[in-house]
Design a protein around this motif. Structure first.
Motif, PDB file in Angstrom:
ATOM      1  N   HIS A  18       0.808  -1.206   0.000  1.00 29.50           N
ATOM      2  CA  HIS A  18       0.000   0.000   0.000  1.00 29.50           C
ATOM      3  C   HIS A  18       0.845   1.262   0.000  1.00 29.50           C
ATOM      4  N   ALA A  19       2.061   1.158   0.515  1.00 33.05           N
ATOM      5  CA  ALA A  19       2.968   2.302   0.394  1.00 33.05           C
ATOM      6  C   ALA A  19       3.275   2.549  -1.083  1.00 33.05           C
ATOM      7  N   ALA A  20       3.430   1.459  -1.809  1.00 31.97           N
ATOM      8  CA  ALA A  20       3.702   1.592  -3.245  1.00 31.97           C
ATOM      9  C   ALA A  20       2.503   2.195  -3.966  1.00 31.97           C
ATOM     10  N   LEU A  21       1.304   1.765  -3.569  1.00 32.11           N
ATOM     11  CA  LEU A  21       0.097   2.339  -4.176  1.00 32.11           C
ATOM     12  C   LEU A  21       0.044   3.839  -3.902  1.00 32.11           C
ATOM     13  N   ALA A  22       0.308   4.211  -2.638  1.00 30.58           N
ATOM     14  CA  ALA A  22       0.271   5.630  -2.274  1.00 30.58           C
ATOM     15  C   ALA A  22       1.281   6.420  -3.101  1.00 30.58           C
ATOM     16  N   TYR A  68      -1.862  17.893   2.592  1.00 28.00           N
ATOM     17  CA  TYR A  68      -2.255  18.189   3.964  1.00 28.00           C
ATOM     18  C   TYR A  68      -1.301  17.430   4.878  1.00 28.00           C
ATOM     19  N   PRO A  69      -0.558  18.150   5.735  1.00 29.82           N
ATOM     20  CA  PRO A  69       0.519  17.476   6.476  1.00 29.82           C
ATOM     21  C   PRO A  69       0.030  16.287   7.288  1.00 29.82           C
ATOM     22  N   GLY A  70      -1.075  16.464   7.969  1.00 34.23           N
ATOM     23  CA  GLY A  70      -1.590  15.364   8.782  1.00 34.23           C
ATOM     24  C   GLY A  70      -1.887  14.130   7.958  1.00 34.23           C
ATOM     25  N   ALA A  71      -2.261  14.363   6.708  1.00 38.58           N
ATOM     26  CA  ALA A  71      -2.641  13.243   5.853  1.00 38.58           C
ATOM     27  C   ALA A  71      -1.442  12.390   5.486  1.00 38.58           C
ATOM     28  N   VAL A  72      -0.339  13.066   5.174  1.00 35.93           N
ATOM     29  CA  VAL A  72       0.849  12.322   4.768  1.00 35.93           C
ATOM     30  C   VAL A  72       1.295  11.401   5.906  1.00 35.93           C
ATOM     31  N   ALA A  73       1.283  11.960   7.114  1.00 37.54           N
ATOM     32  CA  ALA A  73       1.667  11.138   8.265  1.00 37.54           C
ATOM     33  C   ALA A  73       0.669   9.996   8.471  1.00 37.54           C
ATOM     34  N   ALA A  74      -0.620  10.300   8.274  1.00 39.08           N
ATOM     35  CA  ALA A  74      -1.656   9.289   8.504  1.00 39.08           C
ATOM     36  C   ALA A  74      -1.521   8.109   7.549  1.00 39.08           C
ATOM     37  N   LEU A  75      -1.043   8.368   6.359  1.00 38.15           N
ATOM     38  CA  LEU A  75      -0.863   7.278   5.394  1.00 38.15           C
ATOM     39  C   LEU A  75       0.036   6.185   5.965  1.00 38.15           C
ATOM     40  N   ASP A  76       1.016   6.620   6.765  1.00 41.43           N
ATOM     41  CA  ASP A  76       1.905   5.645   7.396  1.00 41.43           C
ATOM     42  C   ASP A  76       1.260   4.989   8.606  1.00 41.43           C
ATOM     43  N   THR A  77       0.660   5.821   9.447  1.00 35.77           N
ATOM     44  CA  THR A  77       0.199   5.286  10.726  1.00 35.77           C
ATOM     45  C   THR A  77      -1.109   4.512  10.637  1.00 35.77           C
ATOM     46  N   GLU A  89     -14.560  -3.952  10.925  1.00 34.00           N
ATOM     47  CA  GLU A  89     -15.995  -3.949  10.703  1.00 34.00           C
ATOM     48  C   GLU A  89     -16.402  -2.991   9.576  1.00 34.00           C
ATOM     49  N   ARG A  90     -15.778  -1.835   9.552  1.00 32.79           N
ATOM     50  CA  ARG A  90     -16.147  -0.832   8.548  1.00 32.79           C
ATOM     51  C   ARG A  90     -15.795  -1.257   7.124  1.00 32.79           C
ATOM     52  N   TRP A  91     -14.940  -2.249   7.004  1.00 36.84           N
ATOM     53  CA  TRP A  91     -14.477  -2.659   5.674  1.00 36.84           C
ATOM     54  C   TRP A  91     -14.768  -4.124   5.409  1.00 36.84           C
ATOM     55  N   ARG A  92     -15.674  -4.651   6.219  1.00 39.54           N
ATOM     56  CA  ARG A  92     -15.909  -6.080   6.191  1.00 39.54           C
ATOM     57  C   ARG A  92     -16.298  -6.598   4.806  1.00 39.54           C
ATOM     58  N   TYR A  93     -17.128  -5.853   4.103  1.00 40.18           N
ATOM     59  CA  TYR A  93     -17.614  -6.334   2.808  1.00 40.18           C
ATOM     60  C   TYR A  93     -16.917  -5.648   1.642  1.00 40.18           C
ATOM     61  N   THR A  94     -15.942  -4.821   1.962  1.00 38.54           N
ATOM     62  CA  THR A  94     -15.363  -3.933   0.956  1.00 38.54           C
ATOM     63  C   THR A  94     -13.909  -4.309   0.751  1.00 38.54           C
ATOM     64  N   ARG A  95     -13.661  -5.042  -0.314  1.00 42.55           N
ATOM     65  CA  ARG A  95     -12.313  -5.547  -0.526  1.00 42.55           C
ATOM     66  C   ARG A  95     -11.459  -4.525  -1.239  1.00 42.55           C
ATOM     67  N   VAL A  96     -10.672  -3.811  -0.472  1.00 47.39           N
ATOM     68  CA  VAL A  96      -9.855  -2.780  -1.092  1.00 47.39           C
ATOM     69  C   VAL A  96      -8.520  -3.325  -1.571  1.00 47.39           C
ATOM     70  N   THR A  97      -8.267  -4.596  -1.305  1.00 45.73           N
ATOM     71  CA  THR A  97      -7.015  -5.159  -1.830  1.00 45.73           C
ATOM     72  C   THR A  97      -6.981  -5.048  -3.354  1.00 45.73           C
ATOM     73  N   ARG A  98      -8.173  -5.085  -3.954  1.00 51.85           N
ATOM     74  CA  ARG A  98      -8.206  -5.004  -5.414  1.00 51.85           C
ATOM     75  C   ARG A  98      -7.675  -3.680  -5.934  1.00 51.85           C
ATOM     76  N   LEU A  99      -7.665  -2.652  -5.093  1.00 51.74           N
ATOM     77  CA  LEU A  99      -7.140  -1.366  -5.539  1.00 51.74           C
ATOM     78  C   LEU A  99      -5.618  -1.323  -5.557  1.00 51.74           C
ATOM     79  N   LEU A 100      -5.005  -2.294  -4.871  1.00 56.98           N
ATOM     80  CA  LEU A 100      -3.539  -2.286  -4.804  1.00 56.98           C
ATOM     81  C   LEU A 100      -2.899  -2.411  -6.184  1.00 56.98           C
ATOM     82  N   ASP A 101      -3.663  -2.957  -7.120  1.00 56.95           N
ATOM     83  CA  ASP A 101      -3.109  -3.153  -8.461  1.00 56.95           C
ATOM     84  C   ASP A 101      -3.239  -1.926  -9.348  1.00 56.95           C
TER      85      ASP A 101
END
Ligand code: ATP
Ligand code: MG
Lengths: 425, 253
Positions: free
Chosen positions: A10-14, A31-40, A49-61
């Motif tokens: 996901h770092a590569a995707l970012a 936005y400075p806070g955002a860049v840091a948040a990408l890591d943390t 729970e919020r992502w239970r049905y939402t497969r975001v792994t497919r976005l990695l490609d």
């Protein structure tokens, strides 16, 4: 089954997405806070729970190719009189900026607003999402152009705004950012339209951030009409002052894979929020509407209605959270979600979530998922309607509660997309 | 115009119609009476093309066409109309929009031009008057919240709008008050003509005082077990069904 991305993935995707956005053109600084948040924050997984049905792994490609050509797409709902602005893959391509000076209304691209009135955007233009959700952080780390609507206190924007964001053919990413500020006792109406071609791929990671002042009024219609295989992430964030009124209607006319997070914060007393939405995935499509309203002050009202159909092998998700904070007394919060399944292999995951920490609250919610009414279908057919006409009428009737709230031009357009997609027109 | 020959039909493993034969000439009115559960509504549904039922044997021809080859829509286009025993409520679809869509859908399939808005409304007005249908009901959602009697009136209103060749009325009289019964019967009678036949399913002889049938049939155990003239209805009212049903040869296992 849960899926977890490795940190390097996901770092590569970012990095890919940020690079692509930067080379195509960003607006403002990350936005400075955002860049840091990408890591943390870590990449969402289906274990959460919020992502239970939402497969975001497919976005990695997702691997965007070079910047898109900036040719303007054909106008949408051309009969609608509006201040029109067009964006292609996060870049401004056309529209006449309305600029009444430092104390007047401004409607134009965010890029122009930032150049002319940076101070008018500073305080409110980033939402919580930017540091709390990975994809919202990604968006805020490399924001691109969208519409900016600034209506100063006491003003009424006479014409509606129509911002049209288009994804051209090919593999692209776009991270448009739409900013809306309605001053105290001011009002505006806007339509935010996003579409793609049938050959569009990649990712659309879009943010809408709106601040609605005391006694102000915002009416927003969001239309998502995206054939092709673009993955769409929407971060729609609204903050309302006292006695303000917000109406936001979202029509997912067509989406290959879409996740919408809509968050309304009632940050003052007597705020009134109406949020309605409709969706109709078919084929293998996936549509996920997550909503959350925070009643943080007393005497607020909210009216939520989401309706949808899932056909064929598609999946629809609805998650509606109502949060009534301590001391937010005399809240009236209504939520309703109705779904129809149009195929044995279609799936619908619907979940209301109520968290209530005040004691004097009127809160109601209803959530239903059913089948198409075969009796009604037979009745209509026995009166001579073709299966097509009968289906159309039933779907129209089912969605009318939501669609009738849109402007007639938009209502008719969205219905025609549904009818065409299901082969009913 | 309608010929049903040795019709056998079932739903799942339950055989409901067991060799039903019936013939209707053009312009005739036939009444069907019979005990609860004998298969009257099943027959009506099969005529209208409900596909829950499986026809295992026999045939239905309508104006020389094999009816079983047509789907529900095509049957309506061919001129068959069923007034439902239990009309369906369709929230969100206004009665008027529903009728316009239905009428124009039929016209389109018959390759006729759609009715103009003006002609359509004139027709609505005339037909509503015929059954004294309250104007408010025209604009409400189809049957939603209608009283039992209002639903039945709405069925006859639709029949008048669609002008079928064969109208099947499934207990259209049940739930009607005495005045409504007269009104509905008047609506039906004024539609009688050389080209239009009626199959009237009822439990009560009373209706047949108003809609005087040419023939009366008794349906029991999935078959027509007795037929007669209009006076048969009176006899049934008096004696019930036992004397006919008991006289039937018992079924072979
Ligand atoms: N969908 C169904 N599933 C199972 N059984 C059915 C179904 N439809 C009808 N039947 C059965 O078939 C039989 C005939 O039903 P039908 O409705 O045709 O009777 P009817 O003569 O119209 O009765 P009534 O006078 O009560 O209206 C009944 O025993 C009924 O239970
Ligand atoms: Mg019956």
């Amino acid at each position: 089954m849960s899926e977890v991305a490795t940190p390097t993935q996901h770092a590569a995707l970012a990095a890919r997405v940020s690079d692509a956005c930067r080379s195509a053109g960003m607006v403002g600084a990350p936005y400075p806070g955002a860049v840091a948040a990408l890591d943390t924050l870590g990449y969402p997984t289906t274990r959460q729970e919020r992502w239970r049905y939402t497969r975001v792994t497919r976005l990695l490609d997702v691997s965007p190719t070079a910047a898109a050509p900036h040719t303007a797409p054909p106008a949408v709902v051309s009969g609608l009189d509006a201040l029109r602005f067009t964006f292609v893959a996060g870049q401004f391509v056309g529209g006449d900026t309305l600029d009444e000076g430092a104390n007047g209304c401004f409607v134009g691209p965010v890029s122009v607003a930032l150049a002319r009135y940076p101070e008018r955007l500073e305080a409110w233009s980033h939402s919580d999402f930017a540091t709390k959700e990975w994809f919202a952080a990604l968006q805020a780390a490399a924001p691109q152009d969208g519409v900016c609507i600034l209506v100063p206190a006491g003003h009424k924007l006479e014409r509606p705004v129509l911002a049209h964001h288009h994804m051209p053919a090919g593999v692209h990413v776009a991270q448009p950012r739409h900013l809306i500020h309605i001053g105290d006792n001011a009002s505006a109406e806007a339509v935010l339209w996003s579409d793609t071609t049938a050959q569009s791929e990649g990712m659309m990671n879009a943010a809408i951030t709106a601040a609605i002042g005391d006694g102000a009024h915002l009416s927003l219609e969001v239309v998502q009409d995206e054939p092709g295989t673009v993955h769409h992430m929407g971060h729609h964030h609204f903050t309302q002052g006292s006695n303000s009124k917000l109406t936001v209607r979202t029509a997912t006319a067509c989406a290959h894979w879409l996740r919408n997070d809509l968050h309304i914060l009632q940050d003052g007393t007597h705020a009134d929020s109406t949020f309605h939405g409709c969706y109709l995935p078919n084929g293998q499509q996936f549509v996920d509407h997550h909503t959350r309203i925070d009643h943080a002050h007393p005497d607020g009202q909210s009216d939520e209605l989401y309706k949808g159909l899932a056909a064929d092998k598609s999946t629809a998700v609805f998650n509606g959270k109502i949060m009534v904070h301590k001391d937010a007394q005399r809240i009236e919060a209504y939520q309703r979600n109705s779904n129809l399944l149009l195929g044995e292999q279609a799936a619908m995951y619907a979940k209301p979530e109520l968290e209530i920490y005040a004691d004097d609250v009127r809160c109601s919610h209803g959530c239903t998922t059913g089948q198409f009414d075969k009796e009604a279908l037979f009745y209509l057919r026995s009166r001579g309607m073709t299966e097509t006409a009968a289906n159309n009428l039933l779907v129209q009737a089912f969605l009318a509660e939501v669609l009738d709230g849109f402007r007639p031009e938009i209502r008719d357009y969205v219905h025609s997309v549904y009818a065409r997609r299901l082969g009913w027109s | 115009m309608l010929k049903i020959d040795n019709l056998h039909a079932r739903i799942g493993d339950t055989e409901i119609l067991k060799g039903l034969s019936l013939e209707l000439g053009a312009g005739e009115v036939h009444a069907i009476m019979g005990p609860n559960g004998s298969g009257k509504s099943t027959l009506a549904s099969i005529l209208a093309g409900r596909d829950d039922y499986e026809v295992t044997e026999g045939s239905i021809t309508f104006d020389g066409v094999d009816l079983l080859e047509l789907d529900a829509t095509e049957r309506a286009v061919a001129g068959i109309f069923l007034a439902f025993q239990y009309p369906v409520e369709i929230p969100g679809v206004s009665n008027i929009n529903f009728l316009r869509t239905a009428l124009n859908s039929i016209r389109e399939q018959r390759e006729e031009a759609p009715l103009s808005g003006k002609d359509f409304l004139a027709k609505v007005k005339a037909c509503a008057q015929l059954v004294e249908l309250d104007g408010k009901l025209r604009d409400r959602s189809v049957n939603e919240g209608f009283s039992g009697g209002e639903k039945k009136r709405n069925e006859v209103f639709q029949m008048a709008m669609l002008e079928p060749k064969l109208a099947v009325l499934d207990e259209t009289d049940s739930g009607l008050d005495i005045d409504a019964l007269r009104i509905v019967a008047h609506g039906v009678n004024s539609m009688r003509g050389a080209d239009r036949s009626f199959l009237v399913i009822t439990h009560y002889q009373r209706l047949l005082d108003h809609i005087v049938p040419d023939f009366v049939h008794v349906l029991a155990g999935g078959r027509i077990v007795h037929s007669g003239g209009k006076e048969l209805a009176l006899e049934l009212e008096e004696k019930g069904y036992d004397w006919i049903v008991d006289a039937q040869p018992t079924e072979q296992a």
